[in-house]
Design an enzyme around this catalytic site. Sequence first.
Site, PDB file in Angstrom:
ATOM      1  N   ARG A 137       0.898  -1.033  -0.064  1.00 24.58           N
ATOM      2  CA  ARG A 137       0.031   0.150   0.072  1.00 24.58           C
ATOM      3  C   ARG A 137       1.037   1.271  -0.023  1.00 24.58           C
ATOM      4  O   ARG A 137       0.713   2.109  -0.560  1.00 24.58           O
ATOM      5  CB  ARG A 137      -0.967  -0.052   1.163  1.00 24.58           C
ATOM      6  N   LYS A 148      -2.402   7.509   1.592  1.00 26.03           N
ATOM      7  CA  LYS A 148      -1.998   7.896   3.062  1.00 26.03           C
ATOM      8  C   LYS A 148      -0.774   8.818   2.937  1.00 26.03           C
ATOM      9  O   LYS A 148       0.197   8.554   2.973  1.00 26.03           O
ATOM     10  CB  LYS A 148      -1.514   6.520   3.669  1.00 26.03           C
ATOM     11  N   GLU A 163     -15.802   7.079   7.256  1.00 33.81           N
ATOM     12  CA  GLU A 163     -14.899   6.472   8.190  1.00 33.81           C
ATOM     13  C   GLU A 163     -14.936   7.305   9.527  1.00 33.81           C
ATOM     14  O   GLU A 163     -15.385   8.270   9.533  1.00 33.81           O
ATOM     15  CB  GLU A 163     -13.628   5.881   7.828  1.00 33.81           C
TER      16      GLU A 163
END
Length: 293
Positions: A52, A151, A184
Amino acid sequence: MALKIWLDGKLVDEDEAKVSVFDHGLLYGDGVFEGIRFYSGRVFRLEEHISRLFDSAKAILLKMPWTHKEVCDSVCETIAANGLVDGYVRLVVTRGAGGLGLNPYLCETPSMFVIASSITLYPEEYYANGLSLVTCSTRRPTHGSLSPQVKSLNYLNNVMAKVEALKAGAMEGVMLNEQGCVAECTGDNLFILKNGKIRTPRISDGALDGITRAVIFELAEELGIPMTEETLTRYDLYTSEECFLSGTAAEVIPVVAIDERPIGDGQVGETFKKFLEAFRKLTQSTGTPVGGA
């Protein structure tokens, strides 16, 4: 004892671990990161985290000069150098030092550092008694801006939502997308139980495709509990029978109230307890040994 930090290929004492004030990671939040847990000398889902990281870097055109294996090795090396058995790793890749101005091509060489230490995101009492959440007014970024799947070091959106939650007396906050649907929490994925089925927000609604989130899907299959991704609203949260969160740092933690509305009977649910038990068993029995990535 001072921590050893992996910085651009070398282990250095923490007081020697420095980056340039001209680093675009500092100046503009131009970089990516991963948070990784290790248990009993094994790094949990290391390959998935590093994959990721590379995906995040590719999405922002940050060319990684290290191989996948070299990054994995750096994580294990840092943990071993600090003599740690259980803890948390923060792995950061910055665009590197460059001139003032947004142009990322002025940064010749990316920089990477790895920190391994202990972490306690929530006191143990919350795992036994549950969290109370509030809905934040700060919205989750849209896929039309910077994808929520990256991210990035520009984490101010989540920070400000976290501030909202803390000022409201809550440890965590629910973030909505621009359509008012649940995305979220500020640092965790969210799950609810209704009529025997686990439901969680869709990636397309702004949820991060979390590593621990994927583990919850696996555990649901093992436990024989149906689970789906769906578009959820606050109404769905308020009327759920159980709610819990997942994240690398948080692991799996129950929620007993949202916006002063009790979830179910306001007590930690039995389904959550099954997930917590299964998750903790998994983390103690699998992972990449620190002695060899």
